[in-house]
Design an enzyme around this catalytic site. Structure first.
Site, PDB file in Angstrom:
ATOM      1  N   GLU A  55      18.984  34.400  49.711  1.00 31.71           N
ATOM      2  CA  GLU A  55      20.302  33.773  49.789  1.00 31.71           C
ATOM      3  C   GLU A  55      20.241  32.289  49.447  1.00 31.71           C
ATOM      4  O   GLU A  55      21.149  31.758  48.814  1.00 31.71           O
ATOM      5  CB  GLU A  55      20.923  33.980  51.168  1.00 31.71           C
ATOM      6  N   TYR A 138      28.414  29.792  54.000  1.00 29.42           N
ATOM      7  CA  TYR A 138      28.175  31.024  53.249  1.00 29.42           C
ATOM      8  C   TYR A 138      26.868  31.696  53.665  1.00 29.42           C
ATOM      9  O   TYR A 138      26.834  32.891  53.998  1.00 29.42           O
ATOM     10  CB  TYR A 138      28.152  30.770  51.728  1.00 29.42           C
ATOM     11  N   ASP A 156      32.017  33.312  49.005  1.00 26.83           N
ATOM     12  CA  ASP A 156      31.387  32.610  47.895  1.00 26.83           C
ATOM     13  C   ASP A 156      32.357  32.640  46.715  1.00 26.83           C
ATOM     14  O   ASP A 156      33.500  33.071  46.851  1.00 26.83           O
ATOM     15  CB  ASP A 156      30.053  33.273  47.534  1.00 26.83           C
ATOM     16  N   CYS A 208      35.029  42.418  38.831  1.00 27.79           N
ATOM     17  CA  CYS A 208      36.057  41.382  38.938  1.00 27.79           C
ATOM     18  C   CYS A 208      35.477  40.057  38.451  1.00 27.79           C
ATOM     19  O   CYS A 208      35.434  39.066  39.167  1.00 27.79           O
ATOM     20  CB  CYS A 208      36.528  41.273  40.392  1.00 27.79           C
ATOM     21  N   CYS A 215      39.316  45.773  35.115  1.00 32.64           N
ATOM     22  CA  CYS A 215      40.265  46.299  36.106  1.00 32.64           C
ATOM     23  C   CYS A 215      40.376  47.829  36.039  1.00 32.64           C
ATOM     24  O   CYS A 215      40.636  48.477  37.062  1.00 32.64           O
ATOM     25  CB  CYS A 215      41.639  45.666  35.895  1.00 32.64           C
ATOM     26  N   CYS A 218      37.938  49.402  38.456  1.00 34.82           N
ATOM     27  CA  CYS A 218      37.776  48.719  39.742  1.00 34.82           C
ATOM     28  C   CYS A 218      38.209  49.622  40.894  1.00 34.82           C
ATOM     29  O   CYS A 218      39.265  50.252  40.838  1.00 34.82           O
ATOM     30  CB  CYS A 218      38.605  47.435  39.765  1.00 34.82           C
ATOM     31  N   CYS A 224      45.467  46.073  43.841  1.00 31.89           N
ATOM     32  CA  CYS A 224      45.328  44.687  43.361  1.00 31.89           C
ATOM     33  C   CYS A 224      46.638  44.171  42.760  1.00 31.89           C
ATOM     34  O   CYS A 224      47.118  44.664  41.736  1.00 31.89           O
ATOM     35  CB  CYS A 224      44.209  44.587  42.325  1.00 31.89           C
TER      36      CYS A 224
END
Length: 367
Positions: A55, A138, A156, A208, A215, A218, A224
DNA sequence: GAGACGTGGCG
DNA sequence: TCGCCAAGTCT
């Protein structure tokens, strides 16, 4: 902005994260630090050390760039105790090229706190993780959720983009960040929060995407709002940034008769802090020459161009032979032909070396 | 809140 | 060539 209290998808949060988790179960990208959803379902737990290391490396950095660094770090330092015991210069050299070098310094600080004060165990709560060096909102949420199954909300760049599109929010970042954080929080499930966190980020990284979002495939194409409105590609809005100025500088390569190089360890604070670099002028609009010693400095010809976060840099490179018996000033290091490794330098400094290596001043150029 | 802080890939 | 962008943090 729209009235967020009445968005249907918020009320359907359970259905939404079910759709996402199902997608993730079949599409999770394999990464060296990740436990697959299948293994996770069998009870396998991720190693907090590896989650933390990955991370930190992933802060503002792509998976592709991080992967080989992660492999080298974990091979060389398999546990947080191993890393805590490492020499600073070794860790900085291993981090060279990855950028944002304050991360490496804070990585070592954090490893030593965990090894010496916490018995080698990472804290398992957001609040305690947040106190450690180099761990911000985060990363604390990511470690708490992924390594310890805490229902914390990661926010994030990916999640910001996904939330802005899912809710068709047009207000610009960074001001709208608290709203996006709230929306992300409403979707964070009590079950499998770690997989969920990784799933949203994977969605942002693969479906995305900032440009040309896919899309059509997705898992959230139905709820959405930006997809319906046709605004997905232009979200999230961001307040415009200042253009980068161009700065100039001179780097001085001093090489002894037996091939040793004169380098400098840069101060811990500031640009390229803690890293090795070539002696040089300041970097500004009209830098004064500042050779490390008086000599007939020869211009290598050509220039090094490099762009940092907030400015462009054009570097002139000069060369001279290092006199035998040169007295090292504070911060200077003489690295023998054997000890010097260009890959230990930050990229801008490696580019300077590469200019010499490809020039006629390099005796071994064509060998 | 805003600026400092790296680098490489992509369109 | 160039600006944008990436699993942010610190001051």
């Amino acid at each position: 902005m729209r009235d967020l209290d009445k968005t249907p998808e918020v009320e359907d949060s359970s259905a939404l994260n079910q759709q996402l988790l199902t997608w993730y179960d079949h599409n999770a990208r394999a990464m060296p630090w990740r436990v697959s959803p299948a293994d996770r379902a069998r009870g396998q737990r991720p190693d907090p050390y590896r989650v933390w290391l990955s991370e930190v490396m992933l802060q503002q950095t792509t998976v592709a760039a991080v992967t080989e660094y992660f492999q080298r770090f974990t091979q060389r330092w398999p546990s947080v105790q191993d890393l805590a015991a490492a020499e600073d210069a070794q860790v900085m050299a291993e981090w060279a090229g990855l950028g944002y070098y304050a991360r490496a310094r804070n990585l070592l600080k954090c490893a030593r706190v965990v090894a010496q004060d916490l018995d080698g165990c990472f804290p398992d709560s957001y609040e305690a993780l947040l106190k450690l060096p180099g761990i911000g909102p985060y990363t604390a949420a990511a470690i708490a959720s992924i390594a310890f199954d805490r229902a914390e909300t990661v926010l994030d760049g990916n999640v910001e983009r996904v939330m802005a599109r899912l809710h068709d929010i047009h207000d610009p970042l960074p001001a709208v960040k608290p709203v996006l954080k709230e929306q992300a929080g409403l979707l964070t499930p009590p079950l499998r929060p770690g997989d969920y966190a990784q799933a949203v980020m994977d969605l942002g990284a693969t479906i995305c995407t900032p440009k040309n979002p896919a899309c059509g495939i997705c898992p959230w194409r139905s709820p959405c709002l930006a997809r319906v409105a046709g605004t997905a590609p232009e979200l999230p809005k961001k307040t415009p940034k200042q253009p980068k100025p161009t700065r100039l500088g001179v780097a001085y390569l001093a090489r002894s008769a037996d091939g040793a190089w004169l380098l400098e360890r840069r101060p811990d604070k500031g640009l390229l802090g803690g890293m090795l670099g070539w002696p040089g002028s300041e970097w500004n609009a009209a830098p004064a020459p500042r050779p490390p010693f008086a000599a007939e400095w020869q211009d290598l010809g050509g220039e090094v161009r490099h762009t940092f976060t907030h400015f462009h840099l054009i570097l002139q490179v000069k060369l001279a032979e290092l006199p035998t018996g040169h007295n090292l000033l504070p911060g200077q290091e003489l690295l023998s032909r054997h000890d010097f490794r260009p890959q230990d330098l930050p990229t801008v400094m490696r580019k300077v070396f590469d200019l010499w290596a490809g020039s006629d001043f390099n005796p071994g150029k064509d060998r």
